[in-house]
Design a protein around this motif. Structure first.
Motif, PDB file in Angstrom:
ATOM      1  N   ASN A 151       0.826  -1.199   0.000  1.00  0.00           N
ATOM      2  CA  ASN A 151       0.000   0.000   0.000  1.00  0.00           C
ATOM      3  C   ASN A 151       0.867   1.258   0.000  1.00  0.00           C
ATOM      4  O   ASN A 151       0.580   2.226  -0.715  1.00  0.00           O
ATOM      5  N   ARG A 152       1.941   1.239   0.776  1.00  0.00           N
ATOM      6  CA  ARG A 152       2.855   2.385   0.805  1.00  0.00           C
ATOM      7  C   ARG A 152       3.556   2.562  -0.538  1.00  0.00           C
ATOM      8  O   ARG A 152       3.764   3.686  -0.998  1.00  0.00           O
ATOM      9  N   GLU A 153       3.921   1.456  -1.158  1.00  0.00           N
ATOM     10  CA  GLU A 153       4.606   1.527  -2.447  1.00  0.00           C
ATOM     11  C   GLU A 153       3.706   2.074  -3.553  1.00  0.00           C
ATOM     12  O   GLU A 153       4.172   2.757  -4.465  1.00  0.00           O
ATOM     13  N   ARG A 154       2.414   1.775  -3.469  1.00  0.00           N
ATOM     14  CA  ARG A 154       1.476   2.177  -4.515  1.00  0.00           C
ATOM     15  C   ARG A 154       0.845   3.545  -4.260  1.00  0.00           C
ATOM     16  O   ARG A 154       0.214   4.099  -5.163  1.00  0.00           O
ATOM     17  N   SER A 155       0.982   4.064  -3.058  1.00  0.00           N
ATOM     18  CA  SER A 155       0.304   5.311  -2.720  1.00  0.00           C
ATOM     19  C   SER A 155       0.916   6.479  -3.486  1.00  0.00           C
ATOM     20  O   SER A 155       2.104   6.466  -3.829  1.00  0.00           O
ATOM     21  N   ALA A 157       2.428  10.296  -4.213  1.00  0.00           N
ATOM     22  CA  ALA A 157       3.390  11.112  -3.458  1.00  0.00           C
ATOM     23  C   ALA A 157       2.658  11.913  -2.399  1.00  0.00           C
ATOM     24  O   ALA A 157       1.601  12.504  -2.659  1.00  0.00           O
ATOM     25  N   GLN A 158       3.209  11.917  -1.196  1.00  0.00           N
ATOM     26  CA  GLN A 158       2.561  12.569  -0.069  1.00  0.00           C
ATOM     27  C   GLN A 158       3.129  13.969   0.160  1.00  0.00           C
ATOM     28  O   GLN A 158       4.339  14.186   0.053  1.00  0.00           O
ATOM     29  N   SER A 159       2.249  14.898   0.491  1.00  0.00           N
ATOM     30  CA  SER A 159       2.685  16.260   0.806  1.00  0.00           C
ATOM     31  C   SER A 159       1.821  16.792   1.951  1.00  0.00           C
ATOM     32  O   SER A 159       0.600  16.911   1.796  1.00  0.00           O
ATOM     33  N   PRO A 160       2.392  17.038   3.106  1.00  0.00           N
ATOM     34  CA  PRO A 160       3.834  16.945   3.381  1.00  0.00           C
ATOM     35  C   PRO A 160       4.308  15.503   3.489  1.00  0.00           C
ATOM     36  O   PRO A 160       3.550  14.621   3.863  1.00  0.00           O
ATOM     37  N   ALA A 161       5.564  15.298   3.172  1.00  0.00           N
ATOM     38  CA  ALA A 161       6.169  13.980   3.269  1.00  0.00           C
ATOM     39  C   ALA A 161       6.529  13.689   4.723  1.00  0.00           C
ATOM     40  O   ALA A 161       6.529  14.578   5.575  1.00  0.00           O
ATOM     41  N   GLU A 162       6.841  12.415   4.981  1.00  0.00           N
ATOM     42  CA  GLU A 162       7.145  11.997   6.349  1.00  0.00           C
ATOM     43  C   GLU A 162       8.317  12.778   6.929  1.00  0.00           C
ATOM     44  O   GLU A 162       8.305  13.163   8.105  1.00  0.00           O
ATOM     45  N   ASN A 163       9.351  13.030   6.108  1.00  0.00           N
ATOM     46  CA  ASN A 163      10.514  13.752   6.631  1.00  0.00           C
ATOM     47  C   ASN A 163      10.163  15.192   6.995  1.00  0.00           C
ATOM     48  O   ASN A 163      10.774  15.782   7.886  1.00  0.00           O
ATOM     49  N   GLU A 164       9.145  15.765   6.337  1.00  0.00           N
ATOM     50  CA  GLU A 164       8.710  17.118   6.674  1.00  0.00           C
ATOM     51  C   GLU A 164       7.878  17.125   7.955  1.00  0.00           C
ATOM     52  O   GLU A 164       7.986  18.037   8.782  1.00  0.00           O
ATOM     53  N   LEU A 165       7.081  16.105   8.131  1.00  0.00           N
ATOM     54  CA  LEU A 165       6.244  16.017   9.326  1.00  0.00           C
ATOM     55  C   LEU A 165       7.071  15.788  10.580  1.00  0.00           C
ATOM     56  O   LEU A 165       6.668  16.179  11.677  1.00  0.00           O
ATOM     57  N   TRP A 166       8.227  15.125  10.409  1.00  0.00           N
ATOM     58  CA  TRP A 166       9.060  14.810  11.566  1.00  0.00           C
ATOM     59  C   TRP A 166      10.305  15.690  11.618  1.00  0.00           C
ATOM     60  O   TRP A 166      11.391  15.230  11.930  1.00  0.00           O
ATOM     61  N   ASP A 167      10.152  16.945  11.336  1.00  0.00           N
ATOM     62  CA  ASP A 167      11.235  17.912  11.540  1.00  0.00           C
ATOM     63  C   ASP A 167      11.597  17.906  13.023  1.00  0.00           C
ATOM     64  O   ASP A 167      10.712  17.936  13.877  1.00  0.00           O
TER      65      ASP A 167
END
Length: 207
Positions: A151-155, A157-167
């Protein structure tokens, strides 16, 4: 020039490759014949019509999924190896697995993995309902992890991405955790970690 010799195994190998690459919809007798450099009539002679060919692919997939060879010195190690093999084999042939499922053969396909797990939980001293629960928990964990992974592979592109959410600034109480969460997940490591933790809990002695 058409090939003068062809085996049923070669036909199934080529058909399986087409299905694994593009799904069963991409498998036509004409395309398969072209891939093999032979006449369509030769394909029919070896495997029958297209439905017979799909049935043969399903049957072979079930057999291949049953070829489990656990490894490791302890039952826990061998259980982890079964889970890893199962995840790898399911990941490598999603279209073929879907065909198995559509024909109602999923439980039969998973039986060898269950039997291998039963052998190892017995070796660890579990019996009865507790052993059955352990086998099913490991199987469900493996398949569930794979479903989340796909599911993660097919989803999209996320915005905000995980790296942005976990600043790190957003988690001042644990900046090391924030840095780790901002990095891409390592599915192989997470899978081994989760299965090991589950197996340790399932196999530990109870008073």
């Amino acid at each position: 020039m058409a090939r003068s010799t062809l085996t049923r195994a070669e036909v199934l190998d080529a058909a399986a490759l087409l299905v694994r690459q593009d799904g069963p919809g991409a498998l036509t007798m004409r395309k398969l014949a072209a891939e093999l450099g032979t006449a369509v009539t030769s394909i029919y002679w070896h495997v029958g019509n297209r439905e017979s060919l799909l049935d043969a692919l399903v049957e072979r997939t079930v057999e291949e999924m049953g070829a489990l060879a656990p490894s490791g010195r302890t039952p826990a190690d061998r259980i982890l190896s079964v889970a890893r093999i199962l995840r790898r084999e399911l990941r490598e042939r999603p279209h073929l697995i879907a065909m198995v499922h559509e024909r109602g053969l999923t439980e039969r396909m998973f039986l060898p993995a269950q039997q291998a797990l039963v052998h190892e939980v017995h070796a660890a001293g579990l019996r009865g309902a507790r052993a059955a629960d352990a086998v099913r928990a490991i199987q469900f964990q493996t398949i569930g992890f794979l479903l989340v992974e796909r599911n993660r592979e097919r989803s999209p592109a996320q915005s905000p991405a995980e790296n942005e959410l976990w600043d790190p600034a957003a988690a001042p109480h644990d900046p090391a955790l924030a840095r780790a969460m901002a990095r891409p997940a390592d599915p192989e490591r997470l899978f081994a970690l989760s299965v090991r933790a589950l197996v340790r809990s399932l196999l530990e002695p109870r008073g």
